[in-house]
Design a protein around this motif. Structure first.
Motif, mmCIF file in Angstrom:
data_model
loop_
_atom_site.group_PDB
_atom_site.id
_atom_site.type_symbol
_atom_site.label_atom_id
_atom_site.label_comp_id
_atom_site.label_asym_id
_atom_site.label_seq_id
_atom_site.Cartn_x
_atom_site.Cartn_y
_atom_site.Cartn_z
ATOM 1 N N TYR A 1 35.831 44.021 37.668
ATOM 2 C CA TYR A 1 35.060 43.030 36.922
ATOM 3 C C TYR A 1 33.983 42.428 37.824
ATOM 4 O O TYR A 1 34.255 42.043 38.962
ATOM 5 C CB TYR A 1 36.004 41.915 36.453
ATOM 6 N N TYR B 1 28.403 39.897 32.214
ATOM 7 C CA TYR B 1 29.558 40.374 32.950
ATOM 8 C C TYR B 1 29.774 41.846 32.657
ATOM 9 O O TYR B 1 29.218 42.400 31.708
ATOM 10 C CB TYR B 1 30.817 39.556 32.632
ATOM 11 N N MET C 1 32.983 44.792 32.644
ATOM 12 C CA MET C 1 34.406 45.092 32.779
ATOM 13 C C MET C 1 34.630 46.341 33.627
ATOM 14 O O MET C 1 35.707 46.517 34.192
ATOM 15 C CB MET C 1 35.014 45.314 31.399
ATOM 16 N N LYS D 1 27.262 40.245 27.197
ATOM 17 C CA LYS D 1 26.567 38.985 27.385
ATOM 18 C C LYS D 1 27.538 37.842 27.648
ATOM 19 O O LYS D 1 28.606 37.770 27.048
ATOM 20 C CB LYS D 1 25.747 38.654 26.126
ATOM 21 N N GLY D 2 27.107 36.969 28.534
ATOM 22 C CA GLY D 2 27.813 35.722 28.737
ATOM 23 C C GLY D 2 27.222 34.659 27.848
ATOM 24 O O GLY D 2 26.781 34.922 26.727
ATOM 25 N N PRO E 1 39.240 38.970 33.395
ATOM 26 C CA PRO E 1 39.725 37.582 33.369
ATOM 27 C C PRO E 1 41.105 37.405 32.763
ATOM 28 O O PRO E 1 41.838 36.508 33.146
ATOM 29 C CB PRO E 1 38.653 36.876 32.539
ATOM 30 N N SER E 2 41.472 38.260 31.839
ATOM 31 C CA SER E 2 42.794 38.118 31.204
ATOM 32 C C SER E 2 43.898 38.785 32.020
ATOM 33 O O SER E 2 45.068 38.711 31.660
ATOM 34 C CB SER E 2 42.764 38.721 29.798
ATOM 35 N N GLY E 3 43.522 39.433 33.109
ATOM 36 C CA GLY E 3 44.506 40.114 33.929
ATOM 37 C C GLY E 3 45.093 39.214 35.000
ATOM 38 O O GLY E 3 44.747 38.054 35.126
ATOM 39 N N ASN F 1 42.751 37.976 38.787
ATOM 40 C CA ASN F 1 41.446 37.638 38.218
ATOM 41 C C ASN F 1 40.707 36.532 38.961
ATOM 42 O O ASN F 1 39.724 36.016 38.453
ATOM 43 C CB ASN F 1 41.609 37.265 36.736
#
Lengths: 116, 113
Positions: free
Chosen positions: A31, A48, A50, A57-58, A98-100, A103
């Protein structure tokens, strides 16, 4: 040494002159992300990625482009910079999304951009 | 939508005092992560801590401690016996099950000698 590098560190340019800020990490992170930091606004995510060829897009993507052709590099492109893009820019990377679990982000040293 | 509020824009304390930085978050997800980062005057951003939503244990690391309370959606950071080197901007951040990370606006902490 594990690190995120950004170049240039400082840049003064003029409105409309295309520029690229490079970002590279040597930690094999999945990431990567770009942020801009402005007084009173904190850090805002621009784009960002993956993984290779996967970008999104952020919160403030207008006026910016990115690419992720290789895992280690994530350049930020300003096709036609404007004065409201004067800011401090940070690139960051993390091992997982981020969900990992892994992170926490590692940040580059920042690039201070001034657009006249 | 996710949101992080750091209501304290700037705090000044005298060295050796304890200080708490507040962080309140909003999320609809049950799985999320919270972070604190430090930005000293030199400008770099340094990771301090990560906490996932299933772990409400408070954490202590030396003079630093974190209080995570889901009931109040807060993840507060306390520095005990503050030192001048603690002077920095501190950011709280949140990531949900998606791909984005949202940062608060930061709290600038001044430790006065």
């Amino acid at each position: 040494e594990a690190q995120v590098t950004q170049n240039p560190r400082y840049l003064i340019t003029v409105t409309g002159k295309k520029l690229t800020v490079t970002c590279s990490q040597n930690m094999n992170h999945e990431y990567m992300s770009w942020y801009r930091q402005d007084p009173g606004l904190g850090l805002r995510q621009i784009y960002y990625s993956m993984n290779v060829e996967v970008t999104d897009k952020g919160d403030v993507p207008e006026g910016y482009k990115v690419s992720r052709k290789e895992k280690r590099n994530f350049p930020l492109i300003l096709e036609s910079p404007s004065p409201n893009q004067t800011s401090l820019y940070f690139c960051a990377s993390s091992l997982s999304v981020p969900s990992g679990g892994n992170n926490e982000q590692f940040f580059g040293p920042g690039t201070r951009l001034t657009v006249l | 939508a996710q949101k992080v509020t750091q209501a304290q824009t700037e705090i000044s304390v005298v060295e050796k005092e304890d200080v708490t930085l507040d962080c309140v978050y909003e999320t609809r997800d049950t799985t999320y992560y919270l972070f604190w980062y430090k930005q000293p005057p030199s400008g770099e951003l340094v990771f301090l801590i990560r906490r996932n939503s299933f772990d409400e244990q408070n954490e202590i690391s030396g003079r630093y401690s974190w209080n995570f309370q889901k009931s109040t959606s807060s993840f507060n950071f306390t520095i005990t016996a503050s030192q001048v080197v603690d002077s920095a901007v501190y950011f709280c951040a949140l990531s949900e099950g998606g791909d984005k990370i949202i940062f608060g606006k930061g709290t600038r902490l001044h430790i006065l000698p």
